[in-house]
Design an enzyme around this catalytic site. Structure first.
Site, PDB file in Angstrom:
ATOM      1  N   CYS A 194      31.514  39.090  47.934  1.00 35.36           N
ATOM      2  CA  CYS A 194      32.236  38.817  49.192  1.00 35.36           C
ATOM      3  C   CYS A 194      31.323  38.390  50.326  1.00 35.36           C
ATOM      4  CB  CYS A 194      33.040  40.042  49.602  1.00 35.36           C
ATOM      5  SG  CYS A 194      34.191  40.516  48.306  1.00 35.36           S
ATOM      6  N   HIS A 209      41.340  36.753  52.253  1.00 36.31           N
ATOM      7  CA  HIS A 209      39.920  36.978  51.932  1.00 36.31           C
ATOM      8  C   HIS A 209      39.579  36.154  50.697  1.00 36.31           C
ATOM      9  CE1 HIS A 209      36.216  38.767  50.771  1.00 36.31           C
ATOM     10  NE2 HIS A 209      36.655  39.873  50.219  1.00 36.31           N
ATOM     11  N   CYS A 218      31.916  44.328  53.285  1.00 34.04           N
ATOM     12  CA  CYS A 218      31.528  45.118  52.121  1.00 34.04           C
ATOM     13  C   CYS A 218      31.472  44.186  50.914  1.00 34.04           C
ATOM     14  CB  CYS A 218      32.500  46.262  51.888  1.00 34.04           C
ATOM     15  SG  CYS A 218      34.207  45.730  51.646  1.00 34.04           S
ATOM     16  N   GLY A 237      31.397  44.066  46.481  1.00 34.51           N
ATOM     17  CA  GLY A 237      31.584  44.741  45.192  1.00 34.51           C
ATOM     18  C   GLY A 237      30.247  45.111  44.567  1.00 34.51           C
TER      19      GLY A 237
HETATM   20  C1  COA Z   1      47.133  44.330  46.989  1.00 37.47           C
HETATM   21  C2  COA Z   1      47.445  43.138  46.100  1.00 37.47           C
HETATM   22  C3  COA Z   1      47.358  43.559  44.612  1.00 37.47           C
HETATM   23  C4  COA Z   1      48.862  42.665  46.417  1.00 37.47           C
HETATM   24  O1  COA Z   1      49.110  41.507  45.685  1.00 37.47           O
HETATM   25  P1  COA Z   1      50.517  40.752  45.789  1.00 37.47           P
HETATM   26  O2  COA Z   1      51.571  41.632  45.243  1.00 37.47           O
HETATM   27  O3  COA Z   1      50.338  39.412  45.172  1.00 37.47           O
HETATM   28  O4  COA Z   1      50.627  40.657  47.367  1.00 37.47           O
HETATM   29  P2  COA Z   1      51.550  39.832  48.303  1.00 37.47           P
HETATM   30  O5  COA Z   1      50.752  39.496  49.521  1.00 37.47           O
HETATM   31  O6  COA Z   1      52.192  38.719  47.558  1.00 37.47           O
HETATM   32  O7  COA Z   1      52.631  40.889  48.742  1.00 37.47           O
HETATM   33  C5  COA Z   1      53.574  41.417  47.829  1.00 37.47           C
HETATM   34  C6  COA Z   1      54.792  41.878  48.569  1.00 37.47           C
HETATM   35  O8  COA Z   1      54.469  42.948  49.440  1.00 37.47           O
HETATM   36  C7  COA Z   1      55.263  42.824  50.610  1.00 37.47           C
HETATM   37  N1  COA Z   1      54.401  42.719  51.799  1.00 37.47           N
HETATM   38  C8  COA Z   1      53.090  42.317  51.866  1.00 37.47           C
HETATM   39  N2  COA Z   1      52.663  42.388  53.130  1.00 37.47           N
HETATM   40  C9  COA Z   1      53.675  42.847  53.881  1.00 37.47           C
HETATM   41  C10 COA Z   1      53.846  43.129  55.262  1.00 37.47           C
HETATM   42  N3  COA Z   1      52.833  42.963  56.134  1.00 37.47           N
HETATM   43  N4  COA Z   1      55.029  43.606  55.672  1.00 37.47           N
HETATM   44  C11 COA Z   1      56.050  43.779  54.800  1.00 37.47           C
HETATM   45  N5  COA Z   1      55.959  43.514  53.488  1.00 37.47           N
HETATM   46  C12 COA Z   1      54.796  43.054  53.029  1.00 37.47           C
HETATM   47  C13 COA Z   1      56.148  41.625  50.460  1.00 37.47           C
HETATM   48  O9  COA Z   1      57.365  42.010  49.897  1.00 37.47           O
HETATM   49  C14 COA Z   1      55.390  40.809  49.441  1.00 37.47           C
HETATM   50  O10 COA Z   1      56.201  39.984  48.693  1.00 37.47           O
HETATM   51  P3  COA Z   1      56.589  38.480  49.194  1.00 37.47           P
HETATM   52  O11 COA Z   1      55.315  37.723  49.335  1.00 37.47           O
HETATM   53  O12 COA Z   1      57.422  37.949  48.095  1.00 37.47           O
HETATM   54  O13 COA Z   1      57.285  38.639  50.510  1.00 37.47           O
HETATM   55  C15 COA Z   1      46.443  41.958  46.351  1.00 37.47           C
HETATM   56  O14 COA Z   1      46.646  41.429  47.640  1.00 37.47           O
HETATM   57  C16 COA Z   1      45.013  42.377  46.195  1.00 37.47           C
HETATM   58  O15 COA Z   1      44.516  42.563  45.080  1.00 37.47           O
HETATM   59  N6  COA Z   1      44.284  42.537  47.315  1.00 37.47           N
HETATM   60  C17 COA Z   1      42.906  42.963  47.298  1.00 37.47           C
HETATM   61  C18 COA Z   1      42.001  41.852  46.857  1.00 37.47           C
HETATM   62  C19 COA Z   1      40.592  42.331  46.642  1.00 37.47           C
HETATM   63  O16 COA Z   1      40.338  43.307  45.951  1.00 37.47           O
HETATM   64  N7  COA Z   1      39.620  41.599  47.212  1.00 37.47           N
HETATM   65  C20 COA Z   1      38.252  41.954  47.122  1.00 37.47           C
HETATM   66  C21 COA Z   1      37.954  42.988  48.101  1.00 37.47           C
HETATM   67  S1  COA Z   1      36.348  43.637  47.838  1.00 37.47           S
END
Ligand code: COA
Length: 401
Positions: A90, A356, A386, A388
């Site tokens: 990252c 990100h 941060c 990984g």
């Molecule tokens: C957490 C994670 C698994 C979620 O993935 P996802 O299900 O594809 O996420 P989405 O952004 O599409 O959100 C899914 C649902 O949650 C809900 N949602 C997300 N953010 C929301 C908000 N702010 N308010 C209300 N609902 C929300 C929505 O229903 C959304 O569905 P929609 O897009 O059809 O409206 C993914 O974002 C992830 O892995 N993040 C971390 C990435 C990571 O590890 N990076 C490296 C860091 S070191």
């Protein structure tokens, strides 16, 4: 030692993995557009650049081989301009800036470009074929665990509740929505994108359009809505889609010069890169990276937290970003909430709202921070994230008058 100056810093919009505007666009096309825009803003010929260092966290498949070199070739740089790809997960985009700047500082180059790229739609997190070393994975699985689990570990060990995480996520969304509405993301370049559309006769055609905004921002976010989201990584966990960084596609590029090159080309610098550092922590709580990297950076440079006017601290997850902010002295709500005029942390929102794009992020946050430092006349800005495997990176920039 010479100084290294950033003279232009741009980014494409950050768009949602799979569902967003850049999902069907080849990563090479994203980075080439960022390169062209950064060079144009710097006002120099492509042949003036010595080397391009590209950060990428999963440099394989379409964004693989050595895309640093391939990108400058696609962008029609002379053959003499070289390119490399660097990976610090990252922090890759920031590592690229630091390595390019160091090259200038020691006198080996006068003009370098540094960038970051990740098309998470194209190459999934973890890569297409992860192959952990089996014996090591048994002895120390932590370096291979899911980033979401590390966020759960931080939340559990340091008592960062679901409500705290959601509140941090809510403010990220509100700040980003405010910035988007007011057109404050001036570092974004309108980016040509492709989409494949099925016509009534069943043929598939490629259409091109221009995307000029981050498409993951949710202005209608509420605390009640966030509270309803299910945990994303652990059955009884607290880390959700609403308080995690979004998986995103994007690219960013910075042009860096020596003082001699500034005079030679008549270019005005934006900021000077004062210092860069990395610091290690436990792999299973890798989110603590900024908590160790920022104090190390401040100590190195003889600065205190109050000398710094703006911070971009990557919101990999609210649990870690909030805890790190607290631990370095930025926990007070006046530092990070949308209703605080004196906020210093992620003033236009962070990765929870803006995404990100892993290897791009270091370069992207630099573009955002520099743009905000210029607009607000802030003398010192810090970027941190941060990483990984259990690391943090941090850089200090100084505004050029
Ligand atoms: C957490 C994670 C698994 C979620 O993935 P996802 O299900 O594809 O996420 P989405 O952004 O599409 O959100 C899914 C649902 O949650 C809900 N949602 C997300 N953010 C929301 C908000 N702010 N308010 C209300 N609902 C929300 C929505 O229903 C959304 O569905 P929609 O897009 O059809 O409206 C993914 O974002 C992830 O892995 N993040 C971390 C990435 C990571 O590890 N990076 C490296 C860091 S070191």
């Amino acid at each position: 030692m010479r100084d290294a100056y950033i003279v232009s810093a741009v980014r494409t919009p950050g768009c949602r993995r799979g569902k967003g505007a850049l999902a069907q666009t080849r990563p090479e096309k994203l980075i080439v557009q960022a390169i062209d825009a950064a060079i144009e803003k710097a006002g120099i010929e492509k042949g003036a650049v010595d080397d391009f260092m590209l950060g990428c966290a999963f440099p394989e498949a379409e964004q693989g081989l050595n895309l640093g070199r391939i990108a400058v070739q696609i962008a029609h740089f002379p053959d003499a301009v070289t390119g490399a790809t660097v990976n610090r997960f990252c922090a890759s985009g920031l590592e690229a800036i630091a390595q390019s700047a160091m090259r200038i500082m020691v006198g080996w180059s006068d003009v370098c470009m540094a960038g970051g790229l990740e098309s998470m739609s194209t190459v999934p997190m973890g890569g297409n074929l992860p192959r952990p070393l089996p014996d090591w994975a048994k002895e120390k699985p932590d370096v291979y665990i899911s980033m979401g689990i590390t966020a759960e570990n931080v939340a559990n060990r340091y008592k960062i509740t679901r409500e705290m995480q959601d509140e941090f996520g809510y403010h990220s969304q509100m700040k980003a929505a405010e910035a988007q509405k007011n057109k404050w993301f001036t570092e974004i370049i309108p980016t040509r994108a492709d989409r494949f559309v099925e016509k009534p006769d069943g043929t598939i055609v490629r259409e091109t359009f221009v995307q000029d905004f981050d498409d993951g921002v949710r202005p209608d976010t509420t605390m009640e809505g966030l509270a309803k989201l299910r945990p994303a990584f652990a059955a009884n966990g607290t880390v959700t889609a609403g308080n995690s960084s979004q998986t995103t596609d994007g690219a960013a590029v910075n042009v860096i010069m020596s003082e001699a090159a500034l005079s030679k080309y008549g270019v005005k610098p934006l900021v000077k890169l004062v210092a860069y550092t990395t610091a290690g922590c436990k792999a299973d709580e890798m989110g603590l990276g900024p908590m160790v990297a920022i104090p190390k950076l401040l100590k190195m440079t003889g600065k205190s937290i109050n000398d710094i006017g703006l911070f971009e601290i990557n919101e990999a997850f609210a649990s870690q970003a909030y805890y790190c902010a607290q631990q370095v002295g930025l926990g007070d709500k006046k530092e990070w909430t949308v209703d605080s005029q004196s906020r210093r942390v992620n003033i236009n929102g962070g990765a929870i709202a803006l995404g990100h794009p892993l290897g791009c992020t270091g370069s992207k946050l630099a573009a955002t921070l520099i743009s905000n430092m210029r607009k607000k006349g802030v003398k010192y800005g810090v970027e941190s994230m941060c990483i990984g495997g259990g690391m943090g990176a941090a850089a200090l920039y100084e505004l050029c008058e």
